[in-house]
Design a protein around this motif. Structure first.
Motif, PDB file in Angstrom:
ATOM      1  N   ALA A   1     -47.167 111.064 100.689  1.00  0.00           N
ATOM      2  CA  ALA A   1     -45.767 110.918 100.295  1.00  0.00           C
ATOM      3  C   ALA A   1     -44.864 111.308 101.454  1.00  0.00           C
ATOM      4  CB  ALA A   1     -45.476 111.803  99.092  1.00  0.00           C
ATOM      5  N   TRP A   2     -43.782 110.571 101.622  1.00  0.00           N
ATOM      6  CA  TRP A   2     -42.803 110.898 102.663  1.00  0.00           C
ATOM      7  C   TRP A   2     -41.398 110.576 102.168  1.00  0.00           C
ATOM      8  CZ3 TRP A   2     -39.648 107.145 104.921  1.00  0.00           C
ATOM      9  CH2 TRP A   2     -39.988 105.804 104.634  1.00  0.00           C
ATOM     10  N   VAL A   3     -40.442 111.400 102.571  1.00  0.00           N
ATOM     11  CA  VAL A   3     -39.036 111.188 102.263  1.00  0.00           C
ATOM     12  C   VAL A   3     -38.236 111.736 103.438  1.00  0.00           C
ATOM     13  CG1 VAL A   3     -37.147 111.694 100.677  1.00  0.00           C
ATOM     14  CG2 VAL A   3     -39.444 111.463  99.777  1.00  0.00           C
ATOM     15  N   LEU A   4     -37.298 110.947 103.933  1.00  0.00           N
ATOM     16  CA  LEU A   4     -36.439 111.346 105.050  1.00  0.00           C
ATOM     17  C   LEU A   4     -34.989 111.101 104.644  1.00  0.00           C
ATOM     18  CD1 LEU A   4     -38.486 109.683 107.927  1.00  0.00           C
ATOM     19  CD2 LEU A   4     -38.456 112.113 107.308  1.00  0.00           C
ATOM     20  N   PHE A   5     -34.101 112.043 105.018  1.00  0.00           N
ATOM     21  CA  PHE A   5     -32.716 111.971 104.570  1.00  0.00           C
ATOM     22  C   PHE A   5     -31.717 111.908 105.709  1.00  0.00           C
ATOM     23  CE2 PHE A   5     -34.780 113.931 100.872  1.00  0.00           C
ATOM     24  CZ  PHE A   5     -34.340 113.064  99.893  1.00  0.00           C
ATOM     25  N   HIS A   6     -30.558 111.329 105.388  1.00  0.00           N
ATOM     26  CA  HIS A   6     -29.413 111.246 106.295  1.00  0.00           C
ATOM     27  C   HIS A   6     -28.856 112.645 106.520  1.00  0.00           C
ATOM     28  CE1 HIS A   6     -25.461 110.142 107.837  1.00  0.00           C
ATOM     29  NE2 HIS A   6     -25.895 108.890 107.977  1.00  0.00           N
ATOM     30  N   LYS A   7     -28.424 112.928 107.736  1.00  0.00           N
ATOM     31  CA  LYS A   7     -27.936 114.262 108.095  1.00  0.00           C
ATOM     32  C   LYS A   7     -26.693 114.672 107.305  1.00  0.00           C
ATOM     33  CE  LYS A   7     -25.287 112.492 111.983  1.00  0.00           C
ATOM     34  NZ  LYS A   7     -25.187 112.410 113.417  1.00  0.00           N
ATOM     35  N   ASP A   8     -25.911 113.720 106.817  1.00  0.00           N
ATOM     36  CA  ASP A   8     -24.698 114.056 106.073  1.00  0.00           C
ATOM     37  C   ASP A   8     -24.916 114.156 104.565  1.00  0.00           C
ATOM     38  OD1 ASP A   8     -23.202 114.202 108.392  1.00  0.00           O
ATOM     39  OD2 ASP A   8     -22.709 112.060 108.334  1.00  0.00           O
ATOM     40  N   PHE A   9     -26.149 113.907 104.119  1.00  0.00           N
ATOM     41  CA  PHE A   9     -26.441 113.977 102.695  1.00  0.00           C
ATOM     42  C   PHE A   9     -26.554 115.432 102.250  1.00  0.00           C
ATOM     43  CE2 PHE A   9     -29.699 113.437  99.177  1.00  0.00           C
ATOM     44  CZ  PHE A   9     -28.783 112.980  98.251  1.00  0.00           C
ATOM     45  N   LEU A  10     -26.212 115.699 101.026  1.00  0.00           N
ATOM     46  CA  LEU A  10     -26.288 117.014 100.373  1.00  0.00           C
ATOM     47  C   LEU A  10     -25.157 117.956 100.773  1.00  0.00           C
ATOM     48  CD1 LEU A  10     -30.127 117.683 100.455  1.00  0.00           C
ATOM     49  CD2 LEU A  10     -28.758 116.815  98.554  1.00  0.00           C
ATOM     50  N   LYS A  11     -24.086 117.422 101.295  1.00  0.00           N
ATOM     51  CA  LYS A  11     -22.968 118.283 101.708  1.00  0.00           C
ATOM     52  C   LYS A  11     -22.003 118.590 100.561  1.00  0.00           C
ATOM     53  CE  LYS A  11     -23.201 117.672 106.556  1.00  0.00           C
ATOM     54  NZ  LYS A  11     -22.551 117.549 107.810  1.00  0.00           N
ATOM     55  N   THR A  12     -22.050 117.789  99.491  1.00  0.00           N
ATOM     56  CA  THR A  12     -21.148 118.040  98.366  1.00  0.00           C
ATOM     57  C   THR A  12     -21.956 118.440  97.130  1.00  0.00           C
ATOM     58  OG1 THR A  12     -21.194 115.791  97.468  1.00  0.00           O
ATOM     59  CG2 THR A  12     -19.579 116.243  99.238  1.00  0.00           C
ATOM     60  N   LYS A  13     -21.290 119.077  96.183  1.00  0.00           N
ATOM     61  CA  LYS A  13     -21.955 119.472  94.941  1.00  0.00           C
ATOM     62  C   LYS A  13     -22.468 118.239  94.188  1.00  0.00           C
ATOM     63  CE  LYS A  13     -21.350 122.015  90.606  1.00  0.00           C
ATOM     64  NZ  LYS A  13     -22.470 121.369  90.048  1.00  0.00           N
ATOM     65  N   LYS A  14     -21.676 117.182  94.183  1.00  0.00           N
ATOM     66  CA  LYS A  14     -22.090 115.954  93.495  1.00  0.00           C
ATOM     67  C   LYS A  14     -23.398 115.416  94.100  1.00  0.00           C
ATOM     68  CE  LYS A  14     -20.634 111.313  92.275  1.00  0.00           C
ATOM     69  NZ  LYS A  14     -19.634 110.268  92.408  1.00  0.00           N
ATOM     70  N   GLU A  15     -23.495 115.398  95.424  1.00  0.00           N
ATOM     71  CA  GLU A  15     -24.727 114.924  96.075  1.00  0.00           C
ATOM     72  C   GLU A  15     -25.900 115.832  95.731  1.00  0.00           C
ATOM     73  OE1 GLU A  15     -22.874 112.721 100.014  1.00  0.00           O
ATOM     74  OE2 GLU A  15     -23.394 114.842 100.140  1.00  0.00           O
ATOM     75  N   ARG A  16     -25.678 117.128  95.739  1.00  0.00           N
ATOM     76  CA  ARG A  16     -26.766 118.063  95.398  1.00  0.00           C
ATOM     77  C   ARG A  16     -27.206 117.880  93.949  1.00  0.00           C
ATOM     78  NH1 ARG A  16     -23.482 121.185  98.752  1.00  0.00           N
ATOM     79  NH2 ARG A  16     -22.501 122.228  96.983  1.00  0.00           N
ATOM     80  N   ASP A  17     -26.256 117.655  93.027  1.00  0.00           N
ATOM     81  CA  ASP A  17     -26.596 117.447  91.615  1.00  0.00           C
ATOM     82  C   ASP A  17     -27.436 116.182  91.423  1.00  0.00           C
ATOM     83  OD1 ASP A  17     -25.236 119.761  90.953  1.00  0.00           O
ATOM     84  OD2 ASP A  17     -23.468 118.713  90.155  1.00  0.00           O
TER      85      ASP A  17
END
Length: 164
Positions: free
Chosen positions: A81-97
């Motif tokens: 399994a692999w998952v890679l994310f954009h550097k700007d992802f998870l910066k807001t509460k909505k994205e984290r939720d």
């Protein structure tokens, strides 16, 4: 491409080559470190190989914005399994939720696509955020030998994964 389960459609779609172009220069630093040191490839090559070899290979996005990838992932048979994310992802509460809601759903789908209900993942010892996340998802961390990357595994057995 295996059909994406309905519960994942608000934030998951089939991956396309243009997603690689969007993400290749914008990966989170710890994801970038893993790609370079573990695979010996640059991010574009790693994403391309992951896309070609994974069944499934999907792109993640924020609900309502499928044209703006925030990550890619997949399962390379029999169960890597692999998952890679954009550097700007998870910066807001909505994205984290959205992320926290999606993680167990994606993990369960990936496990259903793996051979024998077993998946493997690997990260560098210093990537404490990724290690915490994998443990939160129910992965078992193999003992650290002190000689390289840290290996994790997931199984479908409830005794082995608290969120499955």
């Amino acid at each position: 491409m295996p059909m994406i389960p309905p519960e994942l459609l608000p934030f998951t779609r089939k991956a396309f080559p243009c997603d690689i172009q969007t993400l290749k220069d914008n990966l989170r630093q710890d994801d970038m470190n893993d790609v370079r040191r573990l695979s010996g490839r640059d991010p574009e090559e790693a994403l391309r190989r992951g896309c070609l070899r994974s069944s499934p290979c999907v792109t993640f996005f924020m609900p309502g914005k499928p044209e703006q990838p925030v990550g890619m992932g997949g399962v390379v048979p029999p169960g890597i399994a692999w998952v890679l994310f954009h550097k700007d992802f998870l910066k807001t509460k909505k994205e984290r939720d959205v992320f926290l809601k999606a993680c167990p759903l994606v993990r369960n789908w990936f496990l259903s696509r793996s051979v024998g209900g077993f998946m493997h993942n690997v990260t560098l010892r210093e990537n404490k955020r990724i290690r915490r996340w994998l443990r939160w998802l129910g992965a078992q961390e193999l003992p650290d030998t002190g000689r390289g990357p840290i290996h994790f595994y997931f199984t479908k057995n409830k005794e082995d994964n608290r969120h499955v």
